[in-house]
Scaffold this motif. Structure first.
Motif, PDB file in Angstrom:
ATOM      1  N   ALA A 183      11.460  19.793 -13.238  1.00 28.11           N
ATOM      2  CA  ALA A 183      12.058  20.662 -12.225  1.00 28.11           C
ATOM      3  C   ALA A 183      11.442  22.044 -12.333  1.00 28.11           C
ATOM      4  O   ALA A 183      11.058  22.483 -13.421  1.00 28.11           O
ATOM      5  N   VAL A 184      11.364  22.741 -11.197  1.00 31.05           N
ATOM      6  CA  VAL A 184      10.722  24.056 -11.168  1.00 31.05           C
ATOM      7  C   VAL A 184      11.647  25.079 -10.523  1.00 31.05           C
ATOM      8  O   VAL A 184      12.205  24.837  -9.447  1.00 31.05           O
ATOM      9  N   VAL A 207       8.953  19.441  -9.227  1.00 29.23           N
ATOM     10  CA  VAL A 207      10.013  19.105  -8.276  1.00 29.23           C
ATOM     11  C   VAL A 207      10.901  20.322  -8.030  1.00 29.23           C
ATOM     12  O   VAL A 207      11.380  20.955  -8.970  1.00 29.23           O
ATOM     13  N   GLU A 208      11.139  20.617  -6.758  1.00 26.05           N
ATOM     14  CA  GLU A 208      12.009  21.729  -6.377  1.00 26.05           C
ATOM     15  C   GLU A 208      13.006  21.288  -5.316  1.00 26.05           C
ATOM     16  O   GLU A 208      12.724  20.388  -4.524  1.00 26.05           O
ATOM     17  N   PRO A 209      14.169  21.947  -5.255  1.00 23.68           N
ATOM     18  CA  PRO A 209      15.074  21.726  -4.124  1.00 23.68           C
ATOM     19  C   PRO A 209      14.409  22.208  -2.832  1.00 23.68           C
ATOM     20  O   PRO A 209      13.624  23.161  -2.846  1.00 23.68           O
ATOM     21  N   GLU A 210      14.742  21.560  -1.730  1.00 24.49           N
ATOM     22  CA  GLU A 210      14.140  21.931  -0.454  1.00 24.49           C
ATOM     23  C   GLU A 210      14.343  23.400  -0.111  1.00 24.49           C
ATOM     24  O   GLU A 210      13.489  24.014   0.534  1.00 24.49           O
ATOM     25  N   HIS A 211      15.467  23.968  -0.544  1.00 23.83           N
ATOM     26  CA  HIS A 211      15.776  25.346  -0.177  1.00 23.83           C
ATOM     27  C   HIS A 211      15.698  26.307  -1.369  1.00 23.83           C
ATOM     28  O   HIS A 211      16.280  27.387  -1.338  1.00 23.83           O
ATOM     29  N   GLY A 283      20.030  21.528 -12.031  1.00 20.85           N
ATOM     30  CA  GLY A 283      18.608  21.813 -12.177  1.00 20.85           C
ATOM     31  C   GLY A 283      17.878  20.722 -12.933  1.00 20.85           C
ATOM     32  O   GLY A 283      16.753  20.345 -12.585  1.00 20.85           O
ATOM     33  N   ALA A 284      18.503  20.177 -13.969  1.00 21.88           N
ATOM     34  CA  ALA A 284      17.880  19.098 -14.743  1.00 21.88           C
ATOM     35  C   ALA A 284      17.810  17.816 -13.936  1.00 21.88           C
ATOM     36  O   ALA A 284      16.824  17.068 -14.001  1.00 21.88           O
ATOM     37  N   ALA A 285      18.848  17.550 -13.153  1.00 26.19           N
ATOM     38  CA  ALA A 285      18.869  16.339 -12.335  1.00 26.19           C
ATOM     39  C   ALA A 285      17.840  16.380 -11.214  1.00 26.19           C
ATOM     40  O   ALA A 285      17.464  15.333 -10.670  1.00 26.19           O
TER      41      ALA A 285
END
Length: 320
Positions: A183-184, A207-211, A283-285
């Motif tokens: 995750a980033v 990997v990042e959340p879309e927003h 964040g880890a997930a």
């Protein structure tokens, strides 16, 4: 939103594998070696949430504090940092290990479990603003006034190099791993892991959340840029801007940047609890969400390690 001019950078030189090796020497024997757990056929979890202070951040914080203490660069005012929570916890822990004060600035909405843990570590906790960037501005003002040594949640070569020691341990424990999924947020973990991974021929999936897509947007722009922050994982991945180190590394051939929706993050976190009895923060997930929702589909011959990077969370909402 921070302007380009007001964004303080701590970059002094391009991050190298030698920096990661030097960090390995400083933190070796003082951090908990990562545990790898088999989660499926050719799939492993790196249980880095078992690390001191509850996340991978302990590696970078210890490397930073050890290096600065060795060079006698820590003033009486100690170390100050702005954080969504995890970097502050790591800074407070590393400062306590070296007997120096730590002042930690966090957003007002920082999870109560993280604020309580910071205070338990002896940190002077100051809650400012609605997101990380505002806490960072307050921290910068405090540093200018007090003379404290400024650390950073992610944008410093010593912080990133310390995080890179995680990849060294994964590779040593399981040389057959071909891809590591991380995750980033601001890019400290990613930058360190990607630097070490290049040395060992390992692919890195960022990997990042879309927003909360600071790295992905920086990659598209060819330079660090400011982005809006809005995600269930914003408390740990909510940086407005990725580090220059991270953006440069994201363009390397061994790196792939992907985005996942919040719904996939929530589902991955619940699946980790349901299927493995592992309680991690959103964040880890986020890293596992990329595999579960198809944002990243490994080739059949890949052996994948997903980094579960932190567990400073209230697990009450996981009860089933």
């Amino acid at each position: 939103m921070l302007s380009h001019e007001s964004h303080e950078t701590h970059e002094t030189h391009a991050l190298t594998y030698d920096d990661v090796k030097a960090a390995t020497g400083r933190v070796g024997g003082r951090v908990r070696p990562v545990t790898l757990a088999q989660a499926g056929q050719r799939l492993w979890f790196a249980l880095e949430f078992l690390q001191h202070s509850g996340s991978f951040k302990a590696r970078g914080a210890l490397n930073f504090t050890a290096a600065r203490t060795q060079s006698c660069a820590v003033p009486d005012a100690g170390i100050a940092i702005a954080s969504g929570g995890n970097a502050g916890l790591a800074c407070a822990w590393a400062a306590r290990e070296h007997g120096v004060p730590a002042t930690v600035f966090v957003p007002e909405a920082a999870p109560a479990v993280k604020v309580a843990a910071l205070r338990a570590l002896g940190a002077d906790v100051r809650q400012v603003g609605s997101e990380y960037a505002e806490a960072a501005q307050a921290c910068a003002a405090y540093v200018a006034e007090s003379g404290a040594l400024a650390s950073h949640a992610y944008d410093h070569p010593l912080i990133a190099a310390g995080a890179g020691t995680l990849l060294e341990e994964i590779h040593a424990a399981r040389p057959s791993v071909t891809s590591v999924v991380v995750a980033v947020g601001g890019g400290g973990l990613f930058a360190g892991v990607a630097t070490a991974a290049a040395e060992h021929g390992v692919r890195v999936v960022a990997v990042e959340p879309e927003h909360c897509r600071a790295l992905n947007a920086g990659l598209a722009a060819g330079r660090p840029v400011d982005v809006p922050v809005r995600s269930v994982a914003a408390d740990s991945l909510g940086a407005r801007r990725a580090s220059a180190h991270a953006v440069r590394l994201a363009a390397r051939p061994h790196v792939r940047s992907v985005l996942v929706p919040d719904e996939a993050i929530v589902a991955a976190r619940r699946a980790l609890w349901r299927d493995h009895r592992v309680a991690v923060e959103h964040g880890a997930a986020t890293a596992l969400a990329a595999l579960r929702c198809g944002a990243y589909a490994p080739d059949p011959d890949e052996e994948v390690c997903v980094v579960l990077c932190g567990a400073n969370t209230d697990p009450a909402d996981l009860a089933v």
